[in-house]
Design an enzyme around this catalytic site. Structure first.
Site, PDB file in Angstrom:
ATOM      1  N   HIS A  82       2.853 -26.524  12.592  1.00  0.00           N
ATOM      2  CA  HIS A  82       4.241 -26.996  12.575  1.00  0.00           C
ATOM      3  C   HIS A  82       4.400 -28.348  13.281  1.00  0.00           C
ATOM      4  O   HIS A  82       5.037 -29.256  12.771  1.00  0.00           O
ATOM      5  CB  HIS A  82       5.160 -25.992  13.277  1.00  0.00           C
ATOM      6  CG  HIS A  82       5.065 -24.594  12.745  1.00  0.00           C
ATOM      7  ND1 HIS A  82       4.877 -24.315  11.420  1.00  0.00           N
ATOM      8  CD2 HIS A  82       5.149 -23.385  13.366  1.00  0.00           C
ATOM      9  CE1 HIS A  82       4.845 -22.993  11.244  1.00  0.00           C
ATOM     10  NE2 HIS A  82       4.998 -22.419  12.411  1.00  0.00           N
TER      11      HIS A  82
ATOM     12  N   LYS B 111       6.090 -20.148  24.699  1.00  0.00           N
ATOM     13  CA  LYS B 111       6.944 -18.952  24.631  1.00  0.00           C
ATOM     14  C   LYS B 111       7.456 -18.657  26.035  1.00  0.00           C
ATOM     15  O   LYS B 111       6.863 -19.057  27.025  1.00  0.00           O
ATOM     16  CB  LYS B 111       6.130 -17.760  24.128  1.00  0.00           C
ATOM     17  CG  LYS B 111       5.588 -17.994  22.722  1.00  0.00           C
ATOM     18  CD  LYS B 111       5.781 -16.789  21.844  1.00  0.00           C
ATOM     19  CE  LYS B 111       5.217 -17.008  20.474  1.00  0.00           C
ATOM     20  NZ  LYS B 111       6.237 -17.272  19.457  1.00  0.00           N
TER      21      LYS B 111
ATOM     22  N   ARG C 265       0.823  -1.210   0.000  1.00  0.00           N
ATOM     23  CA  ARG C 265       0.000   0.000   0.000  1.00  0.00           C
ATOM     24  C   ARG C 265       0.854   1.255   0.000  1.00  0.00           C
ATOM     25  O   ARG C 265       0.464   2.280  -0.524  1.00  0.00           O
ATOM     26  CB  ARG C 265      -0.881   0.027   1.247  1.00  0.00           C
ATOM     27  CG  ARG C 265      -2.067  -0.886   1.112  1.00  0.00           C
ATOM     28  CD  ARG C 265      -2.791  -1.024   2.439  1.00  0.00           C
ATOM     29  NE  ARG C 265      -3.777  -2.080   2.310  1.00  0.00           N
ATOM     30  CZ  ARG C 265      -5.082  -1.882   2.247  1.00  0.00           C
ATOM     31  NH1 ARG C 265      -5.575  -0.673   2.342  1.00  0.00           N
ATOM     32  NH2 ARG C 265      -5.915  -2.888   2.117  1.00  0.00           N
TER      33      ARG C 265
ATOM     34  N   GLU D   4      10.494 -21.817  22.896  1.00  0.00           N
ATOM     35  CA  GLU D   4      11.058 -20.528  22.485  1.00  0.00           C
ATOM     36  C   GLU D   4      11.355 -19.729  23.735  1.00  0.00           C
ATOM     37  O   GLU D   4      10.569 -19.759  24.683  1.00  0.00           O
ATOM     38  CB  GLU D   4      10.047 -19.759  21.637  1.00  0.00           C
ATOM     39  CG  GLU D   4       9.800 -20.379  20.282  1.00  0.00           C
ATOM     40  CD  GLU D   4       8.858 -19.515  19.472  1.00  0.00           C
ATOM     41  OE1 GLU D   4       9.347 -18.670  18.720  1.00  0.00           O
ATOM     42  OE2 GLU D   4       7.642 -19.675  19.622  1.00  0.00           O
TER      43      GLU D   4
ATOM     44  N   ASP E 294       4.305 -23.995   5.290  1.00  0.00           N
ATOM     45  CA  ASP E 294       4.519 -24.277   6.705  1.00  0.00           C
ATOM     46  C   ASP E 294       6.031 -24.303   6.832  1.00  0.00           C
ATOM     47  O   ASP E 294       6.677 -25.262   6.407  1.00  0.00           O
ATOM     48  CB  ASP E 294       3.918 -25.632   7.092  1.00  0.00           C
ATOM     49  CG  ASP E 294       4.067 -25.884   8.577  1.00  0.00           C
ATOM     50  OD1 ASP E 294       5.188 -25.710   9.096  1.00  0.00           O
ATOM     51  OD2 ASP E 294       3.076 -26.234   9.229  1.00  0.00           O
ATOM     52  N   HIS E 295       6.607 -23.233   7.365  1.00  0.00           N
ATOM     53  CA  HIS E 295       8.053 -23.114   7.215  1.00  0.00           C
ATOM     54  C   HIS E 295       8.814 -24.222   7.937  1.00  0.00           C
ATOM     55  O   HIS E 295       9.968 -24.470   7.637  1.00  0.00           O
ATOM     56  CB  HIS E 295       8.546 -21.708   7.607  1.00  0.00           C
ATOM     57  CG  HIS E 295       8.671 -21.485   9.077  1.00  0.00           C
ATOM     58  ND1 HIS E 295       7.617 -21.154   9.874  1.00  0.00           N
ATOM     59  CD2 HIS E 295       9.743 -21.540   9.905  1.00  0.00           C
ATOM     60  CE1 HIS E 295       8.030 -21.005  11.125  1.00  0.00           C
ATOM     61  NE2 HIS E 295       9.324 -21.233  11.167  1.00  0.00           N
TER      62      HIS E 295
ATOM     63  N   LYS F 110      12.615 -26.766   6.892  1.00  0.00           N
ATOM     64  CA  LYS F 110      13.852 -26.891   7.672  1.00  0.00           C
ATOM     65  C   LYS F 110      14.559 -28.183   7.272  1.00  0.00           C
ATOM     66  O   LYS F 110      13.936 -29.250   7.237  1.00  0.00           O
ATOM     67  CB  LYS F 110      13.546 -26.903   9.175  1.00  0.00           C
ATOM     68  CG  LYS F 110      13.058 -25.546   9.697  1.00  0.00           C
ATOM     69  CD  LYS F 110      12.779 -25.602  11.194  1.00  0.00           C
ATOM     70  CE  LYS F 110      12.024 -24.386  11.684  1.00  0.00           C
ATOM     71  NZ  LYS F 110      12.856 -23.256  12.054  1.00  0.00           N
TER      72      LYS F 110
ATOM     73  N   LYS G  10       0.678 -19.339   6.759  1.00  0.00           N
ATOM     74  CA  LYS G  10      -0.295 -19.582   7.811  1.00  0.00           C
ATOM     75  C   LYS G  10      -0.605 -18.269   8.546  1.00  0.00           C
ATOM     76  O   LYS G  10       0.226 -17.376   8.470  1.00  0.00           O
ATOM     77  CB  LYS G  10       0.216 -20.660   8.774  1.00  0.00           C
ATOM     78  CG  LYS G  10       1.399 -20.194   9.642  1.00  0.00           C
ATOM     79  CD  LYS G  10       1.588 -21.108  10.795  1.00  0.00           C
ATOM     80  CE  LYS G  10       1.284 -20.469  12.104  1.00  0.00           C
ATOM     81  NZ  LYS G  10       2.304 -19.560  12.630  1.00  0.00           N
TER      82      LYS G  10
ATOM     83  N   ASP H  17      -1.021 -21.321  16.874  1.00  0.00           N
ATOM     84  CA  ASP H  17       0.170 -20.719  16.288  1.00  0.00           C
ATOM     85  C   ASP H  17       1.243 -21.758  15.956  1.00  0.00           C
ATOM     86  O   ASP H  17       1.962 -21.626  14.971  1.00  0.00           O
ATOM     87  CB  ASP H  17       0.721 -19.689  17.288  1.00  0.00           C
ATOM     88  CG  ASP H  17       1.876 -18.873  16.727  1.00  0.00           C
ATOM     89  OD1 ASP H  17       1.716 -18.334  15.620  1.00  0.00           O
ATOM     90  OD2 ASP H  17       2.931 -18.783  17.388  1.00  0.00           O
TER      91      ASP H  17
END
Ligand code: BG6
Length: 512
Positions: free
Chosen positions: A248, A348, A47, A224, A185-186, A190, A156, A243
């Site tokens: 994942h 997390k 934008r 994490e 889906d990263h 990997k 996602k 999440d």
């Protein structure tokens, strides 16, 4: 490896974080590895009104910040930056797509290539239906400038529950067909995640043991140490289950649990993934209450620093009941896995960043050596370390030298970083390259996304219908509500693996 055909990569959300931190640096790495086609351009779309030159300057900064090779060869970097272009449009306004079309055609003509295009939606999910619809209405989903393939990558979240995922799939399929849709889906990008397949299916020694007769339980941890950072607004409507777990970690589970595919093809591998998802034992409301634990981090002091609790984070409702930690026990109802518990936990603000899978093998049927009885850890374990310190470790019992037969656990390990000269590509490098080559193997198929939502839906429903279902607070920097989570394992003497208990001073690195 098939070489990618000449094409244009159109990135929507071009001035966003994902583009700057991950996508453009990944494309630069592909260029460094000489994996980009001869004729190639990136067209950033957003934008914000930006000229090509100011977009290039911004991207140069981010490549320099996020790619290790950028500083080594300035000429390569400048050459790469020259391939970047930008167009500012209001992506919600169909009239603006005429500008986009003109720009694409202009690029295709100047590069002298057919309109082979990848559209990457690095945008908020609210645009996932709008942009494909407008591309369709403007003829940009088709070989619009008459020839060439069109592919659509979306990030996602693919919906926020089963219903919304179905609606999203239904709508996307109105504008693009499944063979054109790449759901990223990263985790699947990997290296170490893909290595699960190679470890299992290229070695004769593991597969015969890979079943209920020899495996006692499977444990998957994705921890994490960071909090929600500046993503509180998004995260508060998501939570750890949506999440991380629904996507994942269930994808990772599928690779651990799947039957050997007959060939390495996207259909064969994705069919096997789907079969695992279909075999997940459905969770009843009681299973959810007893076997799914949720937690939320509370303020604490980590290595001398005060750390906010989740409810104090920016963008988070001060009364939020969103989980920042989830642990779950579940089963896969099939011949291979009947009765073997799978344990997953993710969160997390845990003590460190680590993702690993631990295959716990059954104990020997008879404790021949007395000391084995006391060492539940003498169970053999295969630890597949996804990150960091990527590698594989096998734990087994050895005789302690000296009198008698004392048994001690030792490790046999492999670390990826021992392959010194090999470039370990980032997940985005691998996935972008696959899409450029038209390979969907490592992308999630629509039906599998829905099946994964179907599995977690009872958890969402039960939490919603029982707002009093426990939400345990845990101090930031700890392993979640560990007592309750340990109790999930149920059996005396059986513990989660707590990797990195002896953290080095900065707490970031933990050895395999
Ligand atoms: C993303 C989640 O999909 O994965 C983030 O939205 C999470 O919340 C991230 O931090 C973790 O990815 P990685 O590759 O750092 O393990």
């Amino acid at each position: 490896m098939t070489k990618a055909e000449n094409h244009i990569l159109v990135i929507f959300g071009a001035s966003g974080d994902l583009t700057m931190r991950k996508l453009i640096p990944a494309v630069f790495e592909l260029s460094e590895q000489k994996l980009l086609p001869e004729k190639f351009a990136v067209l950033g779309v957003g934008r914000t009104a930006l000229s090509d030159n100011s977009f290039r300057a911004k991207m140069k900064e981010s490549v320099t910040a996020f790619s290790s090779h950028a500083k080594e060869n300035k000429a390569n970097l400048d050459n790469f930056i020259g391939k970047l272009h930008y167009t500012g449009i209001n992506t919600s306004d169909i009239a603006d797509y005429k500008l986009l079309k003109d720009k694409i055609e202009e690029l295709a003509i100047s590069l002298n290539i057919p309109c082979n295009i990848i559209y990457y939606l690095a945008t908020p999910p609210s645009l996932y239906e709008i942009i494909p619809h407008h591309l369709y209405e403007s003829g940009l989903n088709m070989p619009g400038c008459e020839k060439g393939w069109k592919r659509l990558i979306i990030e996602k979240p693919f919906g926020t529950d089963l219903e919304t995922a179905k609606t999203l799939n239904r709508n996307l399929l109105k504008y693009f067909d499944e063979s054109q849709i790449y759901r990223i889906d990263h985790y699947l990008g990997k290296e170490t995640v893909q290595n699960v397949l190679v470890t299992r299916f290229s070695n004769g020694i593991f597969e015969p043991l890979w079943n209920r007769n020899y495996i006692h339980r499977v444990e998957i941890t994705s921890a994490e140490n960071i909090g929600v950072e500046n993503r509180g607004g998004y995260y508060d409507h998501s939570g750890a289950l949506r999440d991380m777990l629904q996507n994942h970690l269930l994808q990772l589970t599928a690779l651990i649990a799947m039957e050997p595919p007959t060939v390495v093809s996207s259909t064969a591998i994705r069919n096997e993934t789907m079969k695992v998802f279909q075999a997940f034992k459905p969770l009843s409301p009681d299973d959810v209450i007893n076997n799914v634990i949720r937690g939320q981090y509370i303020a604490s002091v980590i290595r001398g620093e005060n750390v906010n609790g989740y409810r104090e984070e920016k963008g988070v409702d001060p009364d939020s009941r969103t989980e920042t930690f989830v642990a779950m026990k579940f089963f896969i109802d099939n011949w291979r896995w009947g009765g073997v518990p799978f344990y997953i936990r993710t969160g997390k603000r845990l003590p460190t960043r680590v993702t690993e899978v631990v295959i716990h093998f059954r104990q020997t049927p008879h404790h021949l050596f007395q000391s084995m009885k006391f060492l539940s850890s003498t169970q053999n374990q295969l630890v597949i370390r996804i990150q960091p310190d990527e590698g594989i470790l096998l734990k087994f019992g050895m005789k302690v030298p000296g009198a008698g037969f004392e048994v001690q656990n030792v490790n046999m390990d492999f670390h990826y970083d021992s392959l010194k000269d090999i470039h370990l590509p980032s997940a985005y490098e691998r996935l972008l390259l696959d899409c450029m080559q038209g390979d969907q193997t490592l992308y999630s198929r629509g039906d599998a996304v829905e099946a994964a939502w179907e599995f977690v839906q009872p958890v969402l429903d039960t939490w919603k219908n029982n707002p009093k279902a426990p939400l345990y607070g845990y101090p930031a920097g700890t392993w979640g509500p560990d007592k309750v989570v340990d109790a999930l394992l149920g059996e005396a003497g059986i513990l989660w693996r707590y990797p990195c208990k002896n953290l080095s001073n900065d707490g970031e690195f933990c050895e395999l």
